[in-house]
Scaffold this motif. Structure first.
Motif, PDB file in Angstrom:
ATOM      1  N   ALA A 162       0.837  -1.202   0.000  1.00  0.00           N
ATOM      2  CA  ALA A 162       0.000   0.000   0.000  1.00  0.00           C
ATOM      3  C   ALA A 162       0.872   1.252   0.000  1.00  0.00           C
ATOM      4  N   GLY A 163       0.607   2.170  -0.917  1.00  0.00           N
ATOM      5  CA  GLY A 163       1.370   3.396  -1.022  1.00  0.00           C
ATOM      6  C   GLY A 163       2.598   3.300  -1.904  1.00  0.00           C
ATOM      7  N   HIS A 164       2.929   2.102  -2.356  1.00  0.00           N
ATOM      8  CA  HIS A 164       4.091   1.906  -3.228  1.00  0.00           C
ATOM      9  C   HIS A 164       3.641   1.770  -4.682  1.00  0.00           C
ATOM     10  N   THR A 165       4.531   2.097  -5.593  1.00  0.00           N
ATOM     11  CA  THR A 165       4.243   1.891  -7.010  1.00  0.00           C
ATOM     12  C   THR A 165       4.555   0.445  -7.379  1.00  0.00           C
ATOM     13  N   LEU A 166       3.975  -0.004  -8.477  1.00  0.00           N
ATOM     14  CA  LEU A 166       4.248  -1.373  -8.927  1.00  0.00           C
ATOM     15  C   LEU A 166       5.730  -1.561  -9.241  1.00  0.00           C
ATOM     16  N   GLY A 167       6.369  -0.507  -9.732  1.00  0.00           N
ATOM     17  CA  GLY A 167       7.781  -0.598 -10.061  1.00  0.00           C
ATOM     18  C   GLY A 167       8.669  -0.809  -8.841  1.00  0.00           C
ATOM     19  N   GLU A 168       8.158  -0.462  -7.665  1.00  0.00           N
ATOM     20  CA  GLU A 168       8.923  -0.623  -6.428  1.00  0.00           C
ATOM     21  C   GLU A 168       8.753  -2.011  -5.810  1.00  0.00           C
ATOM     22  N   ILE A 169       7.859  -2.803  -6.381  1.00  0.00           N
ATOM     23  CA  ILE A 169       7.568  -4.123  -5.814  1.00  0.00           C
ATOM     24  C   ILE A 169       8.321  -5.191  -6.595  1.00  0.00           C
ATOM     25  N   SER A 170       8.995  -6.045  -5.858  1.00  0.00           N
ATOM     26  CA  SER A 170       9.757  -7.131  -6.486  1.00  0.00           C
ATOM     27  C   SER A 170       8.828  -8.325  -6.709  1.00  0.00           C
ATOM     28  N   LEU A 171       8.458  -8.541  -7.972  1.00  0.00           N
ATOM     29  CA  LEU A 171       7.555  -9.631  -8.305  1.00  0.00           C
ATOM     30  C   LEU A 171       8.326 -10.934  -8.491  1.00  0.00           C
ATOM     31  N   PRO A 172       7.686 -12.065  -8.186  1.00  0.00           N
ATOM     32  CA  PRO A 172       8.327 -13.358  -8.455  1.00  0.00           C
ATOM     33  C   PRO A 172       8.622 -13.508  -9.945  1.00  0.00           C
ATOM     34  N   ALA A 173       9.619 -14.309 -10.277  1.00  0.00           N
ATOM     35  CA  ALA A 173       9.983 -14.534 -11.674  1.00  0.00           C
ATOM     36  C   ALA A 173       8.793 -15.046 -12.471  1.00  0.00           C
ATOM     37  N   GLY A 174       8.672 -14.572 -13.713  1.00  0.00           N
ATOM     38  CA  GLY A 174       7.613 -15.043 -14.594  1.00  0.00           C
ATOM     39  C   GLY A 174       6.231 -14.558 -14.240  1.00  0.00           C
ATOM     40  N   THR A 175       6.148 -13.429 -13.505  1.00  0.00           N
ATOM     41  CA  THR A 175       4.858 -12.928 -13.026  1.00  0.00           C
ATOM     42  C   THR A 175       4.616 -11.508 -13.533  1.00  0.00           C
ATOM     43  N   VAL A 176       3.394 -11.239 -13.988  1.00  0.00           N
ATOM     44  CA  VAL A 176       3.020  -9.887 -14.395  1.00  0.00           C
ATOM     45  C   VAL A 176       1.668  -9.541 -13.763  1.00  0.00           C
ATOM     46  N   VAL A 177       1.464  -8.256 -13.508  1.00  0.00           N
ATOM     47  CA  VAL A 177       0.174  -7.774 -13.027  1.00  0.00           C
ATOM     48  C   VAL A 177      -0.676  -7.456 -14.251  1.00  0.00           C
ATOM     49  N   ALA A 178      -1.716  -8.253 -14.473  1.00  0.00           N
ATOM     50  CA  ALA A 178      -2.538  -8.091 -15.672  1.00  0.00           C
ATOM     51  C   ALA A 178      -3.524  -6.952 -15.538  1.00  0.00           C
ATOM     52  N   SER A 179      -4.014  -6.726 -14.311  1.00  0.00           N
ATOM     53  CA  SER A 179      -5.032  -5.698 -14.137  1.00  0.00           C
ATOM     54  C   SER A 179      -5.082  -5.252 -12.681  1.00  0.00           C
ATOM     55  N   VAL A 180      -5.370  -3.972 -12.483  1.00  0.00           N
ATOM     56  CA  VAL A 180      -5.667  -3.437 -11.161  1.00  0.00           C
ATOM     57  C   VAL A 180      -7.089  -2.890 -11.217  1.00  0.00           C
ATOM     58  N   VAL A 181      -7.947  -3.383 -10.335  1.00  0.00           N
ATOM     59  CA  VAL A 181      -9.335  -2.923 -10.284  1.00  0.00           C
ATOM     60  C   VAL A 181      -9.457  -1.921  -9.149  1.00  0.00           C
ATOM     61  N   ARG A 182      -9.831  -0.701  -9.494  1.00  0.00           N
ATOM     62  CA  ARG A 182      -9.977   0.373  -8.502  1.00  0.00           C
ATOM     63  C   ARG A 182     -11.326   1.058  -8.698  1.00  0.00           C
ATOM     64  N   ASP A 183     -12.087   1.133  -7.642  1.00  0.00           N
ATOM     65  CA  ASP A 183     -13.425   1.742  -7.704  1.00  0.00           C
ATOM     66  C   ASP A 183     -14.288   1.091  -8.775  1.00  0.00           C
ATOM     67  N   GLY A 184     -14.105  -0.222  -8.922  1.00  0.00           N
ATOM     68  CA  GLY A 184     -14.932  -0.967  -9.855  1.00  0.00           C
ATOM     69  C   GLY A 184     -14.487  -0.912 -11.296  1.00  0.00           C
ATOM     70  N   ARG A 185     -13.365  -0.232 -11.574  1.00  0.00           N
ATOM     71  CA  ARG A 185     -12.913  -0.086 -12.957  1.00  0.00           C
ATOM     72  C   ARG A 185     -11.556  -0.775 -13.144  1.00  0.00           C
ATOM     73  N   PRO A 186     -11.473  -1.745 -14.072  1.00  0.00           N
ATOM     74  CA  PRO A 186     -10.202  -2.415 -14.319  1.00  0.00           C
ATOM     75  C   PRO A 186      -9.260  -1.540 -15.138  1.00  0.00           C
ATOM     76  N   THR A 187      -7.984  -1.595 -14.812  1.00  0.00           N
ATOM     77  CA  THR A 187      -6.971  -0.806 -15.503  1.00  0.00           C
ATOM     78  C   THR A 187      -5.750  -1.669 -15.774  1.00  0.00           C
ATOM     79  N   VAL A 188      -5.188  -1.523 -16.953  1.00  0.00           N
ATOM     80  CA  VAL A 188      -3.904  -2.166 -17.248  1.00  0.00           C
ATOM     81  C   VAL A 188      -2.824  -1.259 -16.678  1.00  0.00           C
ATOM     82  N   PRO A 189      -2.128  -1.683 -15.618  1.00  0.00           N
ATOM     83  CA  PRO A 189      -1.242  -0.769 -14.894  1.00  0.00           C
ATOM     84  C   PRO A 189       0.145  -0.651 -15.506  1.00  0.00           C
ATOM     85  N   GLY A 190       0.774   0.498 -15.249  1.00  0.00           N
ATOM     86  CA  GLY A 190       2.174   0.699 -15.589  1.00  0.00           C
ATOM     87  C   GLY A 190       2.999   0.677 -14.320  1.00  0.00           C
TER      88      GLY A 190
END
Length: 218
Positions: A162-190
Motif C-alpha cells: 500500500a502506497g508503493h508503485t508497482l515498479g517498487e515491488i519485487s515480483l516473483p519470476a515469470g509474473t506480471v500484473v494483468a489488471s488493477v481494479v480500482r473503484d470498480g474499474r479495471p486498468t492495465v497498470p504501468g
C-alpha cells in the motif's frame, strides 16, 4: 475454449481479462457503448456492442460455436433470457449465470438453461472455476493449456504494498500484473501506478506460488 460473456460491468470485464490471459477466445457483449469504449484497451478480447437478449446479436457474436456462455449482467431477468437462448437456441454446452437478487436464485436452474448459478458475492476466481468446470485445491484458476496461473490479491491498509508503485515491488519470476481494479474499474497498470487500499490485483504467472504472491504484496 471459446467463451461469450454478456455484460461488461466489473464482473464481466474481470472475467474476460482473466480468461483471455489464458489464451481463450473471449467475446464480451455490452449494450452500453460508453462502458464498452472504456474497455478498448483489452486487446485479447473481442468487444461487441448490442443487447445479448437479442438472438440475432448473439448469433453474430458467435454463440453457435461457443463452448461457454456467461450471463453476467446486473439484471436477473436478462441473465435468465440470455441463458435460455444460449442453451435452447444455440445449444451451448455450458452456461453460467450471475444471480443478482438472492430471492431469484430458485429460478436459475436447467429449466432456464443455467448449468451454474453464481451468487453475486462469489469471489471472482471461484466463479470462473465453477463456470469453466476447473478445480484447484488452493483456489486458483489453473490454465493448464496456457501453462500459466491466474491469481488475485487485495490491497488493504495493512498491506506492505500500500502506497508503493508497482515498479517498487519485487515480483516473483515469470509474473506480471494483468489488471488493477480500482473503484470498480479495471486498468492495465504501468510501473508508476501507486497501489492504494481497496485495489484488487489480477496476476498471471508461469512460476509463482500463492505464498510468493502474498509475500510480495501483503
Amino acid at each position: 475454449m471459446k467463451i461469450l460473456i454478456a455484460g461488461a460491468g466489473r464482473l464481466g470485464s474481470q472475467i474476460a481479462q482473466v480468461l483471455a490471459a489464458g489464451n481463450n477466445d473471449v467475446t464480451l457483449v455490452e449494450q452500453d457503448g460508453t462502458r464498452l469504449s472504456a474497455l478498448a484497451h483489452l486487446s485479447r478480447v473481442r468487444l461487441v456492442l448490442g443487447d445479448a437478449c437479442d438472438t440475432s446479436l448473439m448469433e453474430h457474436a458467435g454463440s453457435l460455436t461457443c463452448d461457454l456462455v456467461i450471463a453476467a449482467t446486473g439484471r436477473d431477468e436478462d441473465n435468465l433470457v440470455i441463458s435460455m437462448v444460449a442453451k435452447r437456441r444455440f445449444g451451448v454446452a455450458r452456461v453460467a449465470a450471475r444471480v443478482n437478487d438472492a430471492e431469484n436464485a430458485w429460478l436459475f436452474d436447467q429449466r432456464w438453461g443455467v448449468d451454474v448459478a453464481v451468487p453475486t458475492a462469489t469471489p471472482l476466481i471461484s466463479l470462473i472455476e465453477e463456470a469453466t468446470g476447473a478445480t484447484d485445491t488452493v483456489a486458483l484458476l489453473r490454465l493448464s493449456k496456457a501453462g500459466v496461473e491466474v491469481m488475485e490479491t487485495a490491497i488493504t491498509e495493512r498491506s506492505r504494498a500500500a502506497g508503493h508503485t508497482l515498479g517498487e515491488i519485487s515480483l516473483p519470476a515469470g509474473t506480471v500484473v494483468a489488471s488493477v481494479v480500482r473503484d470498480g474499474r479495471p486498468t492495465v497498470p504501468g510501473p508508476d501506478m501507486r497501489l492504494l487500499p481497496g485495489d484488487e490485483l489480477l496476476l498471471v504467472s508461469h512460476e509463482a506460488t500463492e505464498h510468493e504472491i502474498h509475500a510480495a504484496f501483503q
